[in-house]
Scaffold this active site. Structure first.
Site, short mmCIF file in Angstrom:
data_model
loop_
_atom_site.label_atom_id
_atom_site.label_comp_id
_atom_site.label_asym_id
_atom_site.label_seq_id
_atom_site.Cartn_x
_atom_site.Cartn_y
_atom_site.Cartn_z
N HIS A 178 1.04 -1.39 -0.05
CA HIS A 178 -0.16 0.12 -0.07
C HIS A 178 0.90 1.30 0.04
CE1 HIS A 178 -3.37 2.40 0.82
NE2 HIS A 178 -2.91 3.08 1.93
N ASP A 180 1.02 4.88 -0.15
CA ASP A 180 0.28 6.39 0.12
C ASP A 180 1.13 7.55 -0.91
OD1 ASP A 180 -1.81 5.86 1.92
OD2 ASP A 180 -0.34 5.60 3.30
N ASP A 292 -7.74 1.31 2.23
CA ASP A 292 -7.41 2.07 3.20
C ASP A 292 -8.38 3.33 3.31
OD1 ASP A 292 -6.05 3.04 5.54
OD2 ASP A 292 -4.36 4.13 4.40
N ASP A 429 1.66 -1.29 4.47
CA ASP A 429 2.21 0.13 3.86
C ASP A 429 3.40 0.10 3.47
OD1 ASP A 429 -0.18 0.94 4.74
OD2 ASP A 429 0.43 2.51 6.17
N HIS A 574 -6.50 9.34 -0.10
CA HIS A 574 -7.23 9.47 1.30
C HIS A 574 -6.32 10.02 2.35
CE1 HIS A 574 -5.31 5.46 0.54
NE2 HIS A 574 -4.73 5.37 1.82
ZN LIG Z 1 -3.26 4.79 2.77
#
Ligand SMILES: [Zn+2]
Length: 1137
Positions: A178, A180, A292, A429, A574
């Site tokens: 994941h 971000d 998420d 993550d 997000h």
């Molecule tokens: Zn995230």
């Protein structure tokens, strides 16, 4: 002169970007230094530098604020009087006009919108309850939180050994990472430190063993990496995708937030990701992957479905809801839109059952066991298991014991579902960044799989898989009919999954409001990007038609658009629009948004230049001396104004520009005088500028068109000045006003204040300046509608409010100012308003003297400043006499309405929901709607109430990984409209669906898409300009042009000759009055004559496509007429010429 000003603005912006980079570098230095506190000398140097940089940041803040102000002013626009009506009456000498009453210009189109009766059936039709509504589930649940044992929020799971004897358990372990696009680090820093290594290692490690799999979803990162690798590596990646080892899931630019995002931006980032994939990799994502986002919206579901996806996965859902679904074995379901009357919107959805998407919470119910199968946590590594039992490297000695232990978890997990196929995601993550982690995970799992698969008595087949591998096995196992897309085994669910709680009373309703300044900035970029896309597409087609393709700077402008699409896309992430990033990450996002707002304004000006020019032969593009620029503070008279209407309806809107003298004359392009109101620019609460004035007038602009006005200096006063009244309780006031305004400071300050327009009258308190009552003149209906402000504090418990969580210390307390506020009442020919200045908020209620759309509602603007507060949140509360009971309605992503219930069994913070464009309450016969121009958290805690959190300042972290509070508050302008509507028949409140009226839809559109004024540079004053009406007629009232977006060329960075026409047919409620709305449109059962859509351009071809252009749909290339179903969003590939 103006040229240099614009140059300065751009210069400053670029300068600020550079300064920010420096600041970020220094910030890192500071962090390093905190870790190493011995270097005292460095600290001194550092703090000096920081002071300077702080000043630079303040400068950017001011720039941003000014920009916001300009935009607010643009939004002062309102519809009214028909300029054409006035034109036909000749040119009245406005200078002689009476100051009181309304001028005769107020006549507006006498309209009853022709709505075809068939168009009302959709919203009115009572249909069988097709699905399990989430509101019913909420009714059912007790929301207690008992200890479930090893699965704390669940229950004990047991099974019989022989359950899989006839049909073996099929396990898909799905490795994922994941990433971000910004959170604790900026997008670029994450890429440099982690993401590029993940992707580089992926190519090597997946090639080592073809049984290995990997899932990727964020195209923002993937494309950045792609640009940096050579063609050999690219081919290697393509072969991994072809072999099914690497799956791109969703394929959007980011994994967007689903609460604060508007559907325009959700679509745009999906389209940008998919367009990139189509062009570079040639892959079409089949499955949605959202592990998420903090709660899930059916709007996302609908968009995925329209983009051609058939499966999806979600994770962050309230723990009580998860438990309920697990007990019912309904964690896999068809997710249907609440308004869908058949099965066309159904998409197969997997809801992850446990607390998180990390390894401890994905193999089965016991995190202590699952953690032992996260081989990155092997002893000696950087991370370990908090349950204090470490993983073991798998070897011949322990493989049996470990395999059985893991299989037990898989079996238990499978008991929560209805098939023998089980999904076990394997990631977290930024995982798999080191080669050693790939080896640890893949080698150990392969040994476990080999053991399981070679022991038939275990009745299991375990393997690595992608998410689509999983769904491919699930569908036949659940007997999903491939044609009808239905299953006898799986239920249908409708509704949304807000408001998310991950444990206890920790509801994630804080992020609905956190960092509201940026939520507003986001919406401003959205409306400007859309406006620029449409105008650019029109200009490009026109240029092509005129064989001037090479003269027009299409490549340069298309690059600016592409960058803006990507910056907007990035912000839908997000941790971006949610306001849950680190301070410097927030600044990085803000700089990108701001930069792109400036750039798309350039695209608009460049496109309008071509379109508005009467003699196209005289067209010369000069990037150093553009013809048009955005309105500046001090215009140089005389000048021509070009007004752009980015909406698909013909519009009469108030435009406000700055002038340096009230003695100006405004005329239409054909020389008719136009009534203009002049008002003061208040530099302080009671001090007016003598150098700047605001000129407001009603511009008539056709749908998507351009109109031209001429502003010259006049010897006499030809504008209509407003009148001011100032009040302050128990205190002497002195007002420093300017000519030609009349200022009244009444001795008797106890009388209530009122302002009115031809349709509405409102009364405000003379003490507080706040609204108390509203009266709709037609029918004489009067209601108590009190506007006020309240404070929330944060709980004294250990866990306090932060960027994500709202944990208030009980009910809100009334806002009580230390001093009586200064109240300024403005009465004018174009608008009247009451402005009240408090310490923390400047609040304005404005009525436009107009009989059209914008005269029907009260505009509310708040400038909020809570920078000096400590653990406080400020809310605007509207208290009416409507008996709305515990019901209210909020929109989801500006796309649909979700009915809500305020529940006493839930804590206060659980009753807050996201509001993207509107919220309403209603009683039989009346509806009160609050429309908003930015996403914020909203609730209705008591009958008759609506309240919005406007800003929050929180001094601490709320333990969700961010590691800081929210203390970077800015002065933030929030904009709303309040609309009270009479409904013909009484409303059945038990319905699970609801629709806004047409008036409400179009008011929302005007609020979000103001008309855009541009000025012609004096260097080009000799040229002549012609207004533009690109459409033959306005679109039907219920059809919204989401975008007209030029598609990229197959090669290079420039545009193709095709555009994506994206249309949305809105669902609306016919039971509201459609009289005198000031609309010149009708409804047509969703039919649109493509061949007759444009006035000068012709439509060469129309090809129906999936939402993001990935798939071409049936229906032929040349469609004369297209038809949309209610609520439908459709994309067409169109060639214009
Ligand atoms: Zn995230």
């Amino acid at each position: 002169m103006k040229l240099s000003r614009q140059f300065t603005l751009f210069g400053s912006a670029i300068f600020c970007v550079v300064v920010f980079s420096l600041y970020l570098m220094l910030d890192h230095l500071q962090l390093d230094r905190t870790k190493n506190p011995s270097s005292g000398a460095g600290k001194l140097f550092h703090s000096g530098q920081l002071t300077i940089l702080q000043e630079k940041i303040d400068h950017l803040e001011r720039l941003l604020a000014e920009n916001n102000e300009i935009i607010s002013n643009i939004r002062d626009s309102v519809l009214d009087l028909s300029e054409s009506v006035k034109d036909s009456k000749g040119s009245p000498e406005v200078g002689n006009q009476s100051r009181v009453g309304y001028p005769e210009l107020l006549a507006s189109p006498p309209l009853v919108i022709p709505i075809q009766q068939e168009d009302c059936h959709f919203a009115a039709k009572p249909y069988n309850k097709p699905a399990d509504g989430m509101l019913d589930v909420y009714d059912l649940l007790s929301f207690d939180n008992p200890d479930g044992g090893v699965w704390k929020q669940g229950f004990d799971i047991s099974y019989n050994e022989n359950e899989w004897d006839t049909e073996p358990l099929q396990v898909f372990v799905v490795p994922h990472s994941h990433n971000d696009p910004g959170w604790l680090k900026t997008f670029d820093d994450y890429y440099r430190d982690q993401t590029q290594h993940i992707l580089n290692n992926m190519v090597v490690k997946l090639h080592e063993d073809e049984r290995r799999r990997m899932l990727w979803s964020e195209i923002s990162y993937f494309s950045k990496w792609w640009d940096s690798i050579d063609s050999q590596k690219r081919d290697a990646v393509k072969s991994l995708i072809e072999r099914g080892q690497l799956e791109i899931a969703t394929g959007g630019w980011v994994m967007p937030d689903e609460a604060n995002t508007h559907y325009f931006a959700m679509i745009d980032q999906l389209l940008e990701g998919h367009q990139w994939l189509e062009r570079n990799v040639g892959v079409k994502p089949k499955t949605g992957w959202a592990v998420d986002p903090f709660g899930h919206s059916p709007t996302m579901t609908y968009l995925l479905k329209q983009a051609g996806m058939s499966n999806m996965l979600i994770q962050r859902v309230h723990y009580s809801v998860k438990k309920h679904f697990a007990i019912q074995k309904t964690l896999e379901f068809f997710w249907r839109q609440t308004w869908d009357q058949d099965t066309t919107t159904d998409i197969l959805c997997h809801m992850m059952p446990f607390y998180s998407y990390d390894v401890p919470h994905t193999c089965g119910p016991d995190p202590k066991i699952c953690c032992q199968f996260d081989f990155k946590r092997l002893p000696g590594g950087r991370i370990s298991c908090p349950w204090r039992v470490p993983p073991q490297t798998i070897n011949d000695g322990n493989v049996k014991e470990r395999a059985l232990m893991l299989l037990d978890q898989y079996r238990k997990k499978s008991k929560l579902f209805r098939t023998h196929v089980v999904l076990a995601p394997l990631g977290d993550d930024f995982r798999y960044n080191e080669a050693s982690e790939w080896d640890q995970q893949f080698q150990n799992y392969q040994k476990l799989f080999d053991y399981m698969n070679s022991h038939p008595e275990l009745h299991v087949k375990a393997q690595f898989g992608t998410i689509s591998d999983y769904f491919s096995a699930l569908r036949p196992a659940a007997a999903v009919d491939p044609v009808s897309n239905t299953s006898p085994l799986l239920p249908v669910v409708s509704g949304d999954f807000f408001t998310y709680a991950d444990r206890d009373d920790h509801y994630w309703s804080g992020y609905f409001t956190s960092r509201p300044f940026y939520k507003r900035l986001d919406r401003v970029l959205e409306s400007h990007l859309r406006a620029a896309e449409i105008l650019f597409s029109l200009a490009l087609a026109s240029v092509q038609k005129a064989n001037k393709w090479n003269d027009f700077p299409s490549l340069e402008n298309y690059k600016l658009l592409t960058e803006a699409r990507r910056n907007l896309g990035l912000f839908q992430h997000h941790d971006a629009i949610t306001g849950t990033g680190k301070d410097w990450v927030v600044v990085d996002y803000g700089t990108r948004l701001f930069h792109s707002i400036l750039n798309v304004k350039r695209v608009m000006a460049n496109s309008a230049h071509w379109l508005v020019l009467k003699d196209k032969g005289a067209y010369i593009h000069s990037s150093s001396m553009p013809l048009l620029q955005m309105v500046t503070r001090n215009p140089f008279l005389p000048l021509s104004l070009v007004i752009y209407n980015p909406t698909e309806q013909d519009r009469w809107s108030v435009v406000t520009v700055y002038v340096n003298t009230p003695r100006v004359r405004l005329q239409t392009a054909s020389g008719h005088a136009v009534t203009a109101q002049v008002s003061a620019v208040w530099e302080e609460t009671t001090r007016a500028s003598r150098e700047a004035f605001q000129l407001s007038f009603v511009a008539q602009v056709p749908a998507l068109g351009l109109t031209v006005y001429r502003l010259t200096e006049a010897v006499e006063l030809r504008t209509v000045p407003v009148d001011y009244t100032f009040l302050k309780q128990h205190e002497e006031l002195s007002v420093d006003s300017a000519e030609p305004f009349r200022v009244d400071i009444p001795q008797d300050d106890s009388l209530p204040i009122s302002i009115e327009n031809p349709l509405i009258k409102i009364w405000c308190s003379a003490t507080t300046g706040l609204m108390e009552r509203v009266k709709y003149k037609e029918g004489g209906v009067e209601h108590k509608v009190e506007v006020g402000f309240v404070w929330y504090g944060t709980t004294s418990n250990r866990d306090k409010s932060g960027a994500y969580l709202f944990l208030p210390d009980g009910e809100a307390k009334a806002y009580t100012p230390n001093h009586a506020p200064v109240i300024r009442v403005t009465k004018g020919v174009v608008f009247s308003e009451v402005t009240t200045t408090y310490q923390h908020v400047t609040h304005t209620l404005r009525l436009y003297n107009v009989q059209g759309i914008e005269g029907q509602s009260v505009e509310i603007s708040n400038t909020v400043d809570i920078r000096g507060e400590f653990n406080r949140e400020i809310a605007m509360r509207i208290t009416s006499d409507l008996n709305s009971s515990d019901r209210f309605f909020t929109d989801l992503n500006g796309f649909q309405i979700q009915p809500r219930r305020t529940m006493a069994k839930l804590p206060l913070q659980a009753n807050f929901y996201p509001m993207t464009t509107m919220a309403y309450i209603q009683e039989s016969g009346v509806r009160l709607t609050l429309l908003t121009a930015q996403s914020l958290g909203v609730s209705s805690l008591k009958s008759g109430q609506l309240e919005v959190i406007m800003d929050r300042r929180l001094m601490q972290d709320d333990n969700r990984g961010l590691g800081q509070g929210v203390q970077d508050n800015k002065i933030t302008a929030n904009l709303f409209r309040l609309l009270l509507e009479k409904r013909r028949i009484s409303i059945r409140d038990s319905q699970t669906w609801s629709y806004p009226s047409l008036l409400s839809h179009i008011t929302s559109m005007y609020l979000n898409h103001p008309v855009i004024p541009m000025v012609v540079s004096p260097n080009y004053d000799s040229l002549t300009f012609a207004p533009l009406s690109p459409l033959r007629a306005a679109l039907p009232c219920d059809v919204h042009l989401v975008n007209l977006r030029t598609i990229q060329a197959k090669e290079g960075a420039g545009p193709s000759h095709e555009v994506a026409l994206i249309l949305h047919r809105r669902g609306f409620d016919c039971e509201f009055s459609n009289r005198n709305m000031g609309l010149l449109c009708s409804t047509t059962q969703g039919k649109l004559p493509m061949g007759k859509l444009f006035s000068e351009l012709s439509v060469q071809s129309v090809t129906p496509a999936s939402l993001s252009l990935m798939h071409t749909l049936d229906g032929g290339r040349s469609q004369e007429e297209i038809q949309l179903k209610p609520m439908e969003i459709r994309t067409y590939r169109v060639q214009l010429r």
